[in-house]
Design a protein around this motif. Structure first.
Motif, short mmCIF file in Angstrom:
data_model
loop_
_atom_site.label_atom_id
_atom_site.label_comp_id
_atom_site.label_asym_id
_atom_site.label_seq_id
_atom_site.Cartn_x
_atom_site.Cartn_y
_atom_site.Cartn_z
N ALA A 115 0.83 -1.21 0.00
CA ALA A 115 0.00 0.00 0.00
C ALA A 115 0.86 1.25 0.00
O ALA A 115 0.56 2.22 -0.72
N ARG A 116 1.92 1.27 0.78
CA ARG A 116 2.78 2.45 0.85
C ARG A 116 3.49 2.71 -0.47
O ARG A 116 3.96 3.82 -0.71
N ALA A 117 3.58 1.71 -1.31
CA ALA A 117 4.16 1.90 -2.64
C ALA A 117 3.19 2.56 -3.60
O ALA A 117 3.51 2.77 -4.78
N GLY A 118 1.98 2.89 -3.12
CA GLY A 118 1.00 3.57 -3.96
C GLY A 118 0.26 2.65 -4.90
O GLY A 118 -0.18 3.09 -5.98
N LEU A 119 0.08 1.40 -4.51
CA LEU A 119 -0.54 0.40 -5.37
C LEU A 119 -1.90 -0.02 -4.83
O LEU A 119 -2.11 -0.11 -3.62
N LEU A 120 -2.80 -0.30 -5.74
CA LEU A 120 -4.19 -0.64 -5.41
C LEU A 120 -4.31 -2.10 -5.01
O LEU A 120 -3.60 -2.97 -5.51
N SER A 121 -5.26 -2.37 -4.12
CA SER A 121 -5.61 -3.75 -3.79
C SER A 121 -7.13 -3.86 -3.70
O SER A 121 -7.80 -2.95 -3.23
N VAL A 122 -7.65 -4.98 -4.19
CA VAL A 122 -9.09 -5.24 -4.14
C VAL A 122 -9.30 -6.66 -3.63
O VAL A 122 -8.43 -7.52 -3.78
N ALA A 123 -10.45 -6.89 -3.01
CA ALA A 123 -10.74 -8.22 -2.47
C ALA A 123 -12.16 -8.62 -2.76
O ALA A 123 -13.07 -7.77 -2.77
N VAL A 124 -12.35 -9.91 -2.98
CA VAL A 124 -13.67 -10.52 -3.06
C VAL A 124 -13.74 -11.56 -1.95
O VAL A 124 -12.95 -12.51 -1.93
N TYR A 125 -14.68 -11.35 -1.02
CA TYR A 125 -14.85 -12.27 0.10
C TYR A 125 -15.83 -13.37 -0.29
O TYR A 125 -17.02 -13.11 -0.51
N GLY A 126 -15.34 -14.60 -0.39
CA GLY A 126 -16.21 -15.74 -0.61
C GLY A 126 -16.69 -16.30 0.71
O GLY A 126 -16.45 -15.73 1.78
N SER A 127 -17.39 -17.41 0.65
CA SER A 127 -17.95 -18.00 1.86
C SER A 127 -17.24 -19.29 2.22
O SER A 127 -17.10 -20.19 1.38
N PRO A 128 -16.75 -19.37 3.48
CA PRO A 128 -16.74 -18.31 4.48
C PRO A 128 -15.47 -17.46 4.38
O PRO A 128 -14.49 -17.89 3.79
N THR A 129 -15.51 -16.27 4.97
CA THR A 129 -14.30 -15.46 5.17
C THR A 129 -14.29 -15.05 6.62
O THR A 129 -15.04 -14.16 7.03
N THR A 130 -13.48 -15.73 7.41
CA THR A 130 -13.48 -15.52 8.85
C THR A 130 -12.05 -15.58 9.38
O THR A 130 -11.10 -15.85 8.65
N GLY A 131 -11.92 -15.33 10.66
CA GLY A 131 -10.69 -15.57 11.38
C GLY A 131 -9.53 -14.71 10.96
O GLY A 131 -9.66 -13.55 10.56
N GLY A 132 -8.32 -15.33 11.05
CA GLY A 132 -7.09 -14.59 10.89
C GLY A 132 -6.87 -13.98 9.53
O GLY A 132 -6.20 -12.94 9.42
N VAL A 133 -7.40 -14.56 8.47
CA VAL A 133 -7.24 -13.95 7.15
C VAL A 133 -8.04 -12.66 7.07
O VAL A 133 -7.56 -11.63 6.59
N LEU A 134 -9.28 -12.68 7.56
CA LEU A 134 -10.09 -11.46 7.58
C LEU A 134 -9.48 -10.42 8.51
O LEU A 134 -9.58 -9.22 8.27
N ALA A 135 -8.84 -10.88 9.57
CA ALA A 135 -8.26 -9.98 10.57
C ALA A 135 -6.83 -9.59 10.20
O ALA A 135 -6.10 -9.06 11.06
N SER A 136 -6.41 -9.83 8.98
CA SER A 136 -5.07 -9.40 8.56
C SER A 136 -5.16 -8.87 7.13
O SER A 136 -5.90 -7.92 6.86
#
Length: 458
Positions: A115-136
């Motif tokens: 992110a600090r390099a000025g680059l875009l990120s996008v996400a698609v949350y499938g089912s399920p999306t929980t726990g440590g991946v969502l919290a990071s």
């Protein structure tokens, strides 16, 4: 995922060991060499991807998954590629214990470097999306969508019910709930997700829908009060209506205040971030959440190096007890500071009513323009009449003293120019303003206007 058919996979031969000697894990770990790990990473022509797979150990993140994600972000940064994240996960891998848990910190740090390099990120949350991946890293993206009926939450529903000893309501942990609370920007079907990603990356266009408005006529009153009535006329296109016609593409940045809208957009052929108000929602008065969305938009524009365009039409911020309790004044101040510190060009147009600090907070721009029959004022004429005359019926007379018309704003040095009414004139003016806008003009204009009216030594 991956959404692009031409891919180059990274680190397909990277797997974790068995740090805990967890019963039965060695056999399952060895099977990963045939099934693949719980995440695949790689690149396409246009982006890097991080693709989670729930079918492999519940999509859990262990040492190898974390390392793959870290390497993907760092390679994407080196290659100057955006990152597309697709998640289907139950969280950190229990069979690897704390070695798995620390991957939350490692992947969050890698996402931050990207992110600090000025680059875009996008996400698609499938089912399920929980726990440590969502919290990071799953939450550290710029724009996010959830697939229809996805289960989303830090603790999965069964874990939450067990920990709390309660039965969760049916609305909990749903994509709809996440959307309504502004945690995701859009809900998409799995089939529509690839197009949403392409729009987010600027590889495809989708216009913001227009809406019908009732016909309106100029009021019979003249002078400053007539201009106030024109700016407020029901049926006059407001900020979001102008945005729908100005922007050739729009990807919503979701907020919980319907008065303030924001999007990754294309204006005059340029990728921009756009903020637009809607005076036909909530009396047109932004609440604290609306200003927080504006701050998000400004931060995104600045980090990605994109121009920011705002289309403002509001009688002022919402002064309700709920908004006051939610920190209204503080959010206006933080919005002003965000605009002040934005490192990219900012263009703003007051297309209707500019009411007090709530409007100024969205208009601190390098090129500040007004529609011909828009108004901008330190306070609404009714408020000024109540304070100065203790008589609301004198609002029309007080309006003349406030110097709030577009011509007055030019004379006072507050705005850079006036735009003829109509969408075509606005389109041309915004494109020209984007060419002229230079960061720092926002301060210079207001400094000049202030200096003109300073008197020392009297």
């Amino acid at each position: 995922m991956p959404f692009h058919p031409s891919v180059h996979e990274w680190d397909a031969d990277l797997f974790a060991g068995d740090p805990l000697g967890f019963p039965g894990y060695e056999e399952r770990r060895r099977a990963l060499r045939d099934t693949g790990e719980a995440v695949r990473t790689g690149r396409t022509e246009h982006y890097a991807y991080i693709d989670g797979c729930f079918d492999v150990l519940g999509g859990s993140m262990g040492a190898a998954v974390g390392e793959r994600v870290v390497r993907a972000y760092d390679r994407a940064r080196d290659l100057r590629l955006p990152v597309v994240v697709s998640t289907r996960t139950g969280g950190a891998r229990m069979q690897e214990g704390m070695v798995a848990l620390v991957q939350l910190a490692r992947t969050a740090s890698a996402a931050g470097r990207h992110a600090r390099a000025g680059l875009l990120s996008v996400a698609v949350y499938g089912s399920p999306t929980t726990g440590g991946v969502l919290a990071s890293y799953g939450s550290l993206v710029d724009v996010r969508a959830a697939t229809t009926h996805a289960v989303i939450g830090f603790a999965g529903p069964r874990v939450a019910e067990g920990a709390l000893g309660i039965t969760l309501p049916s609305t909990s942990h749903t994509a709809r709930s996440a959307y309504e609370h502004g945690l995701v920007d859009e809900i998409v079907t799995p089939e529509a997700a690839p197009l949403w990603v392409e729009i987010g990356l600027g590889l495809a266009d989708r216009r913001l829908p227009t809406r019908p408005l009732p016909a309106w006529e100029d009021p019979p009153a003249g002078g400053a009060w007539g201009e106030v009535l024109r700016a407020r006329a029901v049926g006059r296109p407001t900020g979001i209506d102008r945005a729908a016609r100005l922007c050739s593409s729009w990807l919503e940045l979701r907020g919980t205040d319907p008065v303030v809208r924001a999007g990754l957009a294309t204006v005059a052929g340029r990728r921009c971030v756009v903020v637009a108000t809607d005076r036909y929602q909530g009396a047109g008065r932004p609440r604290p959440a609306g200003f927080r969305l504006a701050q998000r938009a400004v931060a995104l524009a600045g980090r990605l190096g994109l121009p920011l365009v705002t289309l403002v039409d509001t009688p002022g911020a919402d002064p309700s007890p709920a908004s006051e309790a939610d920190g209204l004044a503080q959010e206006i101040a933080r919005t002003l500071l965000a605009f002040a510190e934005c490192p990219t060009p900012v263009v703003s147009v007051c297309v209707g009513e500019g009411g007090s600090g709530g409007a100024l907070a969205l208009s601190y721009a390098d090129q500040l323009l007004m529609s011909e029959h828009a108004v901008f004022s330190v306070i609404a004429p009714e408020g000024a009449a109540a304070i100065l005359e203790r008589d609301l019926t004198k609002a029309a007379a007080v309006a003349e003293t406030l110097r709030l018309t577009s011509a007055d704003m030019v004379d006072l040095g507050i705005v850079d120019g006036v735009i003829a009414e109509g969408q075509a004139a606005l389109d041309v003016a915004v494109a020209a303003a984007l060419d002229r806008a230079v960061p720092g003009q926002r301060d210079a204009r207001f400094d000049r206007s202030t200096a003109r009216w300073l008197v020392e030594g009297e």
